[in-house]
Enzyme design. Structure first.
Site, PDB file in Angstrom:
ATOM      1  N   CYS A   1       0.808  -1.420   0.039  1.00  0.00           N
ATOM      2  CA  CYS A   1      -0.083   0.138   0.558  1.00  0.00           C
ATOM      3  C   CYS A   1       0.541   1.454   0.315  1.00  0.00           C
ATOM      4  CB  CYS A   1      -1.130   0.178   1.067  1.00  0.00           C
ATOM      5  SG  CYS A   1       0.074  -0.289   2.784  1.00  0.00           S
TER       6      CYS A   1
ATOM      7  N   HIS B   1       0.088   6.453   2.555  1.00  0.00           N
ATOM      8  CA  HIS B   1      -0.402   5.775   3.935  1.00  0.00           C
ATOM      9  C   HIS B   1      -0.243   6.670   4.905  1.00  0.00           C
ATOM     10  CE1 HIS B   1       0.401   2.121   5.836  1.00  0.00           C
ATOM     11  NE2 HIS B   1       1.221   2.592   6.429  1.00  0.00           N
TER      12      HIS B   1
END
Length: 483
Positions: free
Chosen positions: A80, A134
């Site tokens: 991610c 993130h």
């Protein structure tokens, strides 16, 4: 004469009204398109619109029917933090940039104008809800017109971390253990807004209503957390998938002749309570995990439906580009693996849907595309100049003609794994710190779409391996030179 004067006055008033109306229309036409940028964590392309008959995703399928679905889109990093940093800067990952989940774009790409920052610099109001970068603080001042917003959850005893959001008391207690996570799934009989993503959708709807009363064009990014672990979703979504209806991966084994089986250990999943610290995942648990993943996908689908409905009810849909994307693929037991962190196709291929009011509906683009292409695409769709640092290719030609060719190949990497995907093949090299090739894999997606046989060492594929290895080396040389 009196009647003539009145007649002329009426004509003048009508003309003035028509002029004002035309001016209003002209101003609306001149207003730059809005962008609704929807990210979904850990979503692999297993939607109904991608041909999966076992998943219930009516809202994302409807969005695809109203726009363009990219059948072969790929992330550039299967984790991610790095994937988002790459997409949002429009830069490829390298051996020293965008490496893992802990990536900060401001550290790996200092001075680069991010996608939302570019829109902000061009007069857009930009807002971030949920997980876009993130870390919410990453590139925040440059990118967003207001402080990034993420849902908070509290209960008697304190806060729980953003990624978990357990509701059941027993699960909260398990999570409260020092250095431990709670269960890998939860099925609570609650309303949609009891979990973080439900709160996210509610906040997004409020934002859209606010934007509908303003003249400023907006770039609204919404980052849903599910179906990221733990697979927590309201019970009604679990009920969509009776346990007896769940099928497990039919290739839960390491590919024949593939190297380094010990390289990957499903580490992310093993951090959760009740998951074996080593060895295979029992079928009984695997069934619950797959069911939980399905439930989480349908939960997010319902929330996306709520947001799209609000977009239409406010009238903003007529001038809003909608982009739906998952940050990387996901493994659900294929090759004995769970989560991402690997360069198998299931970890790299992603869902990508673009709805542009000026383009045809119900389109399916079959060409290869990659996430670094989104930045230049949105520039073209909104009439913004493209920053010089961009390396991707605009997807607008594919929106205009979905049968047009995509790229001859796309690139992905994770740590010391470097991969190239062509129309037919997926090739991966393990490289050491000096760039020497330690191991490799080659899969023929025409004859082996599930990647069950590594053919990299077979004599008849020697030339193909040489060709793809050279392409990887050329690409890496260019990237390293441009850093």
């Amino acid at each position: 004469m009196y009647r003539l004067k009145n007649y002329l006055l009426v004509i003048a008033i009508a003309a003035f009204g028509l002029s004002c109306q035309q001016k209003k229309v002209t101003e609306e036409e001149q207003k730059k398109p809005n962008v609704l940028f929807i990210a979904v964590d850990d979503l692999r392309p297993m939607l109904g619109s991608y041909g999966n008959p076992n998943i219930k995703t009516p809202n994302m399928d409807k969005l695809a029917a109203g726009g363009t679905l990219f059948e072969r889109a790929y992330c550039n990093v299967p984790v991610c933090g790095a994937s988002r940093a790459s997409l949002l800067t429009g830069l490829h990952p390298t051996r020293s940039r965008f490496l893992d989940y802990n990536t900060w774009a401001q550290n790996d790409a200092p001075g680069i104008t991010t996608l939302p920052a570019h829109f902000k610099n061009n007069g857009y109001y930009t807002a971030s809800l949920g997980k876009i970068f993130h870390f919410p603080e990453d590139m925040a001042k440059e990118s967003w017109s207001e402080k990034p917003w993420r849902a908070k959850f509290q209960y008697a005893g304190g806060k729980v971390s953003m990624a978990r959001n357990y509701l059941l008391e027993s699960n909260r207690a398990l999570q409260a253990r020092p250095g431990k996570r709670g269960p890998s799934y939860e099925m609570a009989d609650v309303q949609d807004n009891a979990y973080f993503d439900g709160q996210m959708a509610k906040k997004a709807i409020e934002k859209l209503k606010t934007f509908s009363k303003k003249d400023t064009s907006f770039f609204l990014a919404i980052g849903f957390l599910k179906p990221h672990l733990p697979f927590n979703a309201p019970k009604k979504y679990w009920d969509l998938y009776p346990e007896g209806s769940i099928s497990l991966a039919d290739n839960s084994y390491w590919p024949k002749d593939a190297p380094r089986e010990d390289w990957y250990g499903t580490g992310e999943l093993r951090k959760y309570h009740g998951v074996p610290s080593e060895g295979p995942i029992p079928d009984s648990l695997a069934t619950k995990l797959v069911r939980g993943y399905h439930a989480s996908v349908s939960y997010v689908d319902a929330l996306i439906g709520d947001v799209i409905t609000a977009l239409k009810e406010t009238g903003l849909d007529k001038n809003t580009i909608v982009v739906l994307w998952g940050d990387h693929g996901y493994l659900l037991g294929e090759h004995k693996l769970w989560c991402k962190h690997m360069t198998f196709n299931k970890a790299l291929q992603v869902p990508l849907i673009i709805h542009s009011p000026k383009h045809n509906t119900g389109q399916r683009a079959k060409g290869l595309v990659e996430y670094i292409d989104l930045y230049p695409t949105l520039c073209d769709l909104t009439g913004l100049d493209k920053p010089n640092h961009l390396v991707g290719s605009s997807l607008v030609p594919m929106l205009e003609d979905p049968n047009s060719k995509g790229k001859p190949h796309v690139f992905s990497r994770y740590l010391n794994l470097e991969a190239i995907k062509t129309d037919r093949y997926l090739y991966t090299e393990w490289v050491d710190s000096l760039g020497n090739i330690e191991n490799r894999m080659l899969y023929d997606h025409q004859n082996d779409p599930d990647e069950n046989i590594n053919i990299s060492e077979r004599k008849e594929y020697a030339e193909k391996v040489k060709e793809l290895s050279k392409e990887l080396a050329t690409s890496n040389a260019k990237l390293n030179k441009s850093e």
